[in-house]
Design a protein around this motif. Sequence first.
Motif, mmCIF file in Angstrom:
data_model
loop_
_atom_site.group_PDB
_atom_site.id
_atom_site.type_symbol
_atom_site.label_atom_id
_atom_site.label_comp_id
_atom_site.label_asym_id
_atom_site.label_seq_id
_atom_site.Cartn_x
_atom_site.Cartn_y
_atom_site.Cartn_z
ATOM 1 N N THR A 42 0.816 -1.219 0.000
ATOM 2 C CA THR A 42 0.000 0.000 0.000
ATOM 3 C C THR A 42 0.852 1.272 0.000
ATOM 4 O OG1 THR A 42 -1.715 -1.218 1.147
ATOM 5 C CG2 THR A 42 -1.933 1.169 1.135
ATOM 6 N N PRO A 43 1.989 1.308 0.714
ATOM 7 C CA PRO A 43 2.810 2.530 0.658
ATOM 8 C C PRO A 43 3.379 2.846 -0.728
ATOM 9 C CG PRO A 43 3.348 1.248 2.607
ATOM 10 C CD PRO A 43 2.455 0.384 1.751
ATOM 11 N N GLU A 72 -3.686 7.781 -10.527
ATOM 12 C CA GLU A 72 -4.120 8.748 -9.505
ATOM 13 C C GLU A 72 -3.115 9.870 -9.320
ATOM 14 O OE1 GLU A 72 -4.279 5.494 -8.894
ATOM 15 O OE2 GLU A 72 -6.397 5.123 -8.476
ATOM 16 N N ALA A 73 -1.832 9.520 -9.453
ATOM 17 C CA ALA A 73 -0.819 10.480 -9.045
ATOM 18 C C ALA A 73 0.387 10.432 -9.965
ATOM 19 C CB ALA A 73 -0.401 10.166 -7.601
ATOM 20 N N ALA A 76 3.906 12.034 -8.993
ATOM 21 C CA ALA A 76 3.992 12.388 -7.570
ATOM 22 C C ALA A 76 4.974 11.455 -6.867
ATOM 23 C CB ALA A 76 2.619 12.280 -6.924
ATOM 24 N N SER A 77 5.475 11.889 -5.714
ATOM 25 C CA SER A 77 6.372 11.021 -4.952
ATOM 26 C C SER A 77 5.558 9.837 -4.419
ATOM 27 C CB SER A 77 7.013 11.796 -3.810
ATOM 28 O OG SER A 77 6.033 12.208 -2.902
ATOM 29 N N ASP A 79 5.062 8.471 -1.564
ATOM 30 C CA ASP A 79 4.247 8.631 -0.356
ATOM 31 C C ASP A 79 3.019 9.499 -0.627
ATOM 32 O OD1 ASP A 79 6.028 10.748 -0.682
ATOM 33 O OD2 ASP A 79 6.032 11.259 1.431
ATOM 34 N N ASP A 80 3.165 10.541 -1.439
ATOM 35 C CA ASP A 80 2.000 11.361 -1.801
ATOM 36 C C ASP A 80 1.012 10.536 -2.639
ATOM 37 O OD1 ASP A 80 3.046 13.554 -0.511
ATOM 38 O OD2 ASP A 80 3.810 14.508 -2.323
ATOM 39 N N ALA A 83 -0.852 8.159 -0.368
ATOM 40 C CA ALA A 83 -1.874 8.824 0.449
ATOM 41 C C ALA A 83 -3.128 9.066 -0.385
ATOM 42 C CB ALA A 83 -1.327 10.131 1.008
ATOM 43 N N THR A 84 -2.928 9.468 -1.626
ATOM 44 C CA THR A 84 -4.073 9.707 -2.515
ATOM 45 C C THR A 84 -4.824 8.406 -2.795
ATOM 46 O OG1 THR A 84 -2.962 11.556 -3.550
ATOM 47 C CG2 THR A 84 -4.737 10.557 -4.808
ATOM 48 N N ARG A 86 -4.805 5.712 -1.025
ATOM 49 C CA ARG A 86 -5.425 5.234 0.216
ATOM 50 C C ARG A 86 -6.769 5.929 0.431
ATOM 51 N NH1 ARG A 86 -6.337 5.899 5.482
ATOM 52 N NH2 ARG A 86 -5.719 4.256 6.926
ATOM 53 N N PRO A 158 -11.348 3.250 4.655
ATOM 54 C CA PRO A 158 -11.553 3.776 3.301
ATOM 55 C C PRO A 158 -11.335 2.709 2.228
ATOM 56 C CG PRO A 158 -9.420 4.473 4.154
ATOM 57 C CD PRO A 158 -10.107 3.724 5.267
#
Lengths: 247, 88
Positions: A42-43, A72-73, A76-77, A79-80, A83-84, A86, A158
């Motif tokens: 997940t990370p 989604e991202a 992006a890094s 971790d960002d 988070a999105t 997740r 979530p």
Amino acid sequence: MSDQMLAETIEIEGFGGDLIEAYFARPTGAGPYGSVVVIHHTPGYDEATKEITRKFAYHGYQAVCPNLYSREAPGASPDDAAATARAKGGVPDERLVGDVEGAARFLRSQPASNSKVGVIGYCSGGRQAFLSACNVEVDAAIVCYGASIVSDPPAGSPSKARSIIHLAPNVRCPILGLFGAEDKFPTPQEVAQLDAELDKYSKEHDFHIFEGAGHAFFAVDRPSYRPEVANKGWEKVWTFFGKRLGG
Amino acid sequence: MCTYVTENVEIAGSGKGANGWFSLGEASVYFDHPAHVPLEHSLNIDFLQPELGPSARVAVELDAASARRLAEAILSTLSQVPQELTQT
């Protein structure tokens, strides 16, 4: 075993023909090599997962890790992006299957491929490795502490992942399962339930629940890392994939 | 990730991220595996502006005791401020 490899970020065709980011590591020899799709936790598509991908190349496999959060991202890094993803409840199952299919297709198309492809996943990726074993043409699957295979996530989560134990009759390849006795997601009882379900349908599998370990015992950059158990786990991985994917 | 407990709250304010200040629209509070702090689980807060994409994020990861102290400090601070200053 070869220690000469090439590792780089590429694009592969995933679900719906989308081009998604992926990390590809492979020995530089002529092969033929077995291949592995690495499903990140997940990370996200992070440094530690890329290290795992290179580890497979070191051991003589072509390995590709798709960035499941590419859509989604983008850019992006990790971790960002995680988070999105997740917050959105994780990766939809149908899309995951398409992305793993695309990764397997990419690996089989490589000139050094021996046509055998396995899949391995960690944490949420463990569930997704099981999902892949039920839906994708792969020769072997390794489930590392995959949660939400047997039970839905707790209320209020979530996560949109739902139990997929009912798919057990569809399993199309041998499965190696590596779990921690102190894990709560999944609990040893849930692992036993999955074990029994696969027995019921005569699906070839080999499950290990390691004492002295909880969730994420392979994760070298986290306090959950258990070197002794991880080393035993890696031995199981090499034996299992060696037999199923070896050249 | 694996404790799953999450609360999302609409917020108004600003945060400073990797590319400077931006306005915030949402905070996500959850207890789960961290990305950086060496704990198996932590209380994580993401201050977000979803309209600006995933990188518009200010993240903190705290151990549970720190998170409680922070929450108490926020409430304590607000309670000491004249009410008319905190009505928005």
